[in-house]
Write a protein that holds these residues in place. Structure first.
Motif, PDB file in Angstrom:
ATOM      1  N   SER A  23       3.529   2.990   3.011  1.00 36.32           N
ATOM      2  CA  SER A  23       3.735   1.942   4.018  1.00 36.32           C
ATOM      3  C   SER A  23       5.210   1.682   4.323  1.00 36.32           C
ATOM      4  O   SER A  23       5.521   0.853   5.160  1.00 36.32           O
ATOM      5  CB  SER A  23       3.063   0.642   3.569  1.00 36.32           C
ATOM      6  OG  SER A  23       3.617   0.192   2.346  1.00 36.32           O
ATOM      7  N   SER A  72      -4.739  -2.196   2.167  1.00 40.88           N
ATOM      8  CA  SER A  72      -3.815  -2.938   3.046  1.00 40.88           C
ATOM      9  C   SER A  72      -4.479  -4.181   3.613  1.00 40.88           C
ATOM     10  O   SER A  72      -3.860  -5.256   3.674  1.00 40.88           O
ATOM     11  CB  SER A  72      -3.334  -2.052   4.197  1.00 40.88           C
ATOM     12  OG  SER A  72      -2.386  -1.131   3.778  1.00 40.88           O
ATOM     13  N   GLY A  93       2.165  -3.073   4.360  1.00 42.51           N
ATOM     14  CA  GLY A  93       0.857  -2.456   4.484  1.00 42.51           C
ATOM     15  C   GLY A  93       0.606  -1.967   5.889  1.00 42.51           C
ATOM     16  O   GLY A  93       1.363  -2.259   6.816  1.00 42.51           O
ATOM     17  N   SER A 131       0.821  -1.204   0.000  1.00 40.12           N
ATOM     18  CA  SER A 131       0.000   0.000   0.000  1.00 40.12           C
ATOM     19  C   SER A 131       0.855   1.255   0.000  1.00 40.12           C
ATOM     20  O   SER A 131       2.017   1.250   0.396  1.00 40.12           O
ATOM     21  CB  SER A 131      -0.958  -0.006   1.196  1.00 40.12           C
ATOM     22  OG  SER A 131      -0.236   0.044   2.400  1.00 40.12           O
TER      23      SER A 131
END
Length: 189
Positions: free
Chosen positions: A12, A151, A109, A9
């Motif tokens: 992150s 995520s 994530g 994501s």
């Protein structure tokens, strides 16, 4: 030494982890998906690389990035190793394109953060170089909502596909240092 594919994501820690690796190991070159997409968008604006459907290339981007990554590896025959990092590839697609013995595949994530926590993390870590730097707080909040949801999806999909998922929701710096140690152990296997 193995090559490394870091996906996950937005915001992150993918770029941070890639830089940590290349700083410690000078033979690693970073391929940044966002930069490639940005160059396509600037040079070929009618291509609409950042949009889905139509004449856009976003659906083809994972295939393009995989081809670039593995052709670069083949051309350099072990003299240079590569790290590819981007948020534009799902775990399913990454499994198809990057899951092999010569590549360490992992996803990052923030599935356990709230929207406000994600927003605050962006504000805490962003620099003038980050694409979020000149965006409004409302835009960043919407971005946070979207990527927390992604995520959670990525974490679930990684578990199903047996892909290494690193949760950077909290203690990001400590988690990334620990992840780097694990990567170092895997590099030589």
């Amino acid at each position: 030494m193995k090559n490394i594919a870091i996906f996950g994501s937005s915001r992150s820690g993918k770029s941070t982890l890639a830089k940590m690796i290349s700083k410690k190991y000078s033979n690693y070159h970073i391929v940044i998906g966002d930069d490639i997409r940005g160059a396509f968008q600037e040079i070929l604006p009618n291509n609409n690389i950042n949009s889905k459907g139509g004449i856009g290339m976003l659906e083809d981007f994972p295939n393009f990035l995989s081809c670039l990554f593995y052709k670069s590896i083949k051309r350099n025959k072990g003299e240079i190793n590569y790290i590819v990092e981007t948020c534009d590839i799902t775990p399913k697609k990454a499994y198809q394109l990057f899951n092999n013995d010569d590549t360490i595949l992992l996803f990052l994530g923030t599935p356990r953060q709230t929207i406000d926590e994600h927003f605050n993390e962006i504000k805490k870590y962003q620099t003038e170089k980050d694409w979020t730097f000149d965006r409004s707080d409302d835009y960043i909040l919407e971005h946070s909502k979207h990527w927390i949801s992604i995520s959670k999806e990525y974490e679930k999909e990684c578990k199903e596909l047996n892909i290494w998922f690193v949760d950077t929701s909290f203690n990001r710096e400590k988690v990334l240092k620990y992840t780097l140690k694990n990567i170092e152990e895997m590099m030589l296997k």
